[in-house]
Design a protein around this motif. Structure first.
Motif, PDB file in Angstrom:
ATOM      1  N   ARG A  72      10.130 -19.928  14.801  1.00 14.85           N
ATOM      2  CA  ARG A  72       9.467 -18.446  15.500  1.00 14.85           C
ATOM      3  C   ARG A  72       8.524 -17.978  14.622  1.00 14.85           C
ATOM      4  O   ARG A  72       7.669 -17.358  15.248  1.00 14.85           O
ATOM      5  CB  ARG A  72      10.637 -17.465  15.288  1.00 14.85           C
ATOM      6  N   ARG A  73       8.526 -18.130  13.300  1.00 13.17           N
ATOM      7  CA  ARG A  73       7.131 -17.416  12.630  1.00 13.17           C
ATOM      8  C   ARG A  73       6.095 -18.378  12.620  1.00 13.17           C
ATOM      9  O   ARG A  73       4.999 -17.823  12.355  1.00 13.17           O
ATOM     10  CB  ARG A  73       7.641 -17.437  11.083  1.00 13.17           C
ATOM     11  N   VAL A 116       0.163 -14.324  19.199  1.00 17.02           N
ATOM     12  CA  VAL A 116       0.099 -15.743  19.019  1.00 17.02           C
ATOM     13  C   VAL A 116       0.430 -16.447  20.331  1.00 17.02           C
ATOM     14  O   VAL A 116      -0.276 -17.639  20.164  1.00 17.02           O
ATOM     15  CB  VAL A 116       1.772 -16.044  18.280  1.00 17.02           C
ATOM     16  N   HIS A 148      11.840 -20.237  21.887  1.00 14.89           N
ATOM     17  CA  HIS A 148      12.194 -18.702  21.720  1.00 14.89           C
ATOM     18  C   HIS A 148      11.476 -18.143  22.843  1.00 14.89           C
ATOM     19  O   HIS A 148      10.088 -18.328  22.803  1.00 14.89           O
ATOM     20  CB  HIS A 148      11.457 -18.300  20.389  1.00 14.89           C
ATOM     21  N   ASP A 166       5.645  -8.520  21.559  1.00 14.13           N
ATOM     22  CA  ASP A 166       5.589  -8.562  20.133  1.00 14.13           C
ATOM     23  C   ASP A 166       4.945  -9.992  19.868  1.00 14.13           C
ATOM     24  O   ASP A 166       4.159 -10.075  18.923  1.00 14.13           O
ATOM     25  CB  ASP A 166       6.702  -8.722  19.442  1.00 14.13           C
ATOM     26  N   ASP A 167       5.141 -11.071  20.627  1.00  9.75           N
ATOM     27  CA  ASP A 167       4.464 -12.239  20.347  1.00  9.75           C
ATOM     28  C   ASP A 167       3.208 -12.762  21.294  1.00  9.75           C
ATOM     29  O   ASP A 167       2.608 -13.552  21.277  1.00  9.75           O
ATOM     30  CB  ASP A 167       5.359 -13.658  21.086  1.00  9.75           C
ATOM     31  N   LEU A 219       8.029 -19.855  23.043  1.00 15.01           N
ATOM     32  CA  LEU A 219       7.190 -20.451  21.757  1.00 15.01           C
ATOM     33  C   LEU A 219       8.001 -21.697  21.400  1.00 15.01           C
ATOM     34  O   LEU A 219       9.241 -21.701  21.437  1.00 15.01           O
ATOM     35  CB  LEU A 219       7.097 -19.441  20.910  1.00 15.01           C
ATOM     36  N   TYR A 256       4.072 -23.930  23.200  1.00 15.17           N
ATOM     37  CA  TYR A 256       4.317 -22.942  24.182  1.00 15.17           C
ATOM     38  C   TYR A 256       4.658 -23.764  25.406  1.00 15.17           C
ATOM     39  O   TYR A 256       4.063 -24.810  25.582  1.00 15.17           O
ATOM     40  CB  TYR A 256       3.823 -21.817  24.197  1.00 15.17           C
ATOM     41  N   ALA A 308       9.343 -15.878  24.615  1.00 15.41           N
ATOM     42  CA  ALA A 308       7.915 -14.702  23.956  1.00 15.41           C
ATOM     43  C   ALA A 308       8.238 -13.627  24.898  1.00 15.41           C
ATOM     44  O   ALA A 308       8.462 -13.172  26.018  1.00 15.41           O
ATOM     45  CB  ALA A 308       6.710 -15.594  24.577  1.00 15.41           C
TER      46      ALA A 308
END
Length: 148
Positions: A57-58, A14, A5, A10-11, A53, A63, A7
């Protein structure tokens, strides 16, 4: 499940936590401020680089960060696999291989002709993973770095 995903801002939190874990694991001498500044620059649009990532996703398990460049010798756009990290608790389950096998065609579709990386001489497991993914040592060359 989509393995990678891209990044985005918003990421940030994490990704920053995963980078901290990787740098601690690899004994990389960076500060929290250094890491935060690098991630902020990554998301600024001022550099040709991206991070993905790995895993759900959650709850990503790692990475991969890639920077983009150019090589006349290799025929055009190239990329450098800057950082690649999978949490220790889930290593050995094929996620690293799967992530690389997902990443390579994505980069090829972006016009990348060659993907470079460096690996610690004292990490034979990583070397085997990268060799299985098609990486080869260029024995006539070695990476030299000058920090500025």
């Amino acid at each position: 499940m989509n393995m990678l995903h891209l990044a985005g801002q918003d990421d940030r939190a994490v990704l920053l936590a995963l980078v901290e874990k990787f740098h601690a694991w690899g004994n990389l001498q960076t500060t929290a401020d250094d890491r935060a500044a690098a991630i902020d620059l990554l998301f600024s649009g001022d550099v040709q680089a991206a991070a993905w990532l790995i895993g759900p996703r959650r709850a990503p398990v790692g990475y991969v960060a890639v920077s983009f460049g150019f090589s006349i010798e290799l025929g055009g756009r190239d990329a450098f696999l800057d950082e690649f990290f999978i949490r220790e608790s889930v290593r050995g389950r094929g996620m690293g291989s799967q992530a690389l096998m997902t990443l390579v065609p994505m980069l090829r579709d972006m016009g990348v002709k060659a993907l470079h990386m460096e690996v610690d001489h004292d990490n034979p497991k990583a070397m085997k993973l990268y060799q299985r993914a098609g990486f080869k040592a260029r024995s006539e060359y070695f990476l030299m770095t000058r920090t500025l």
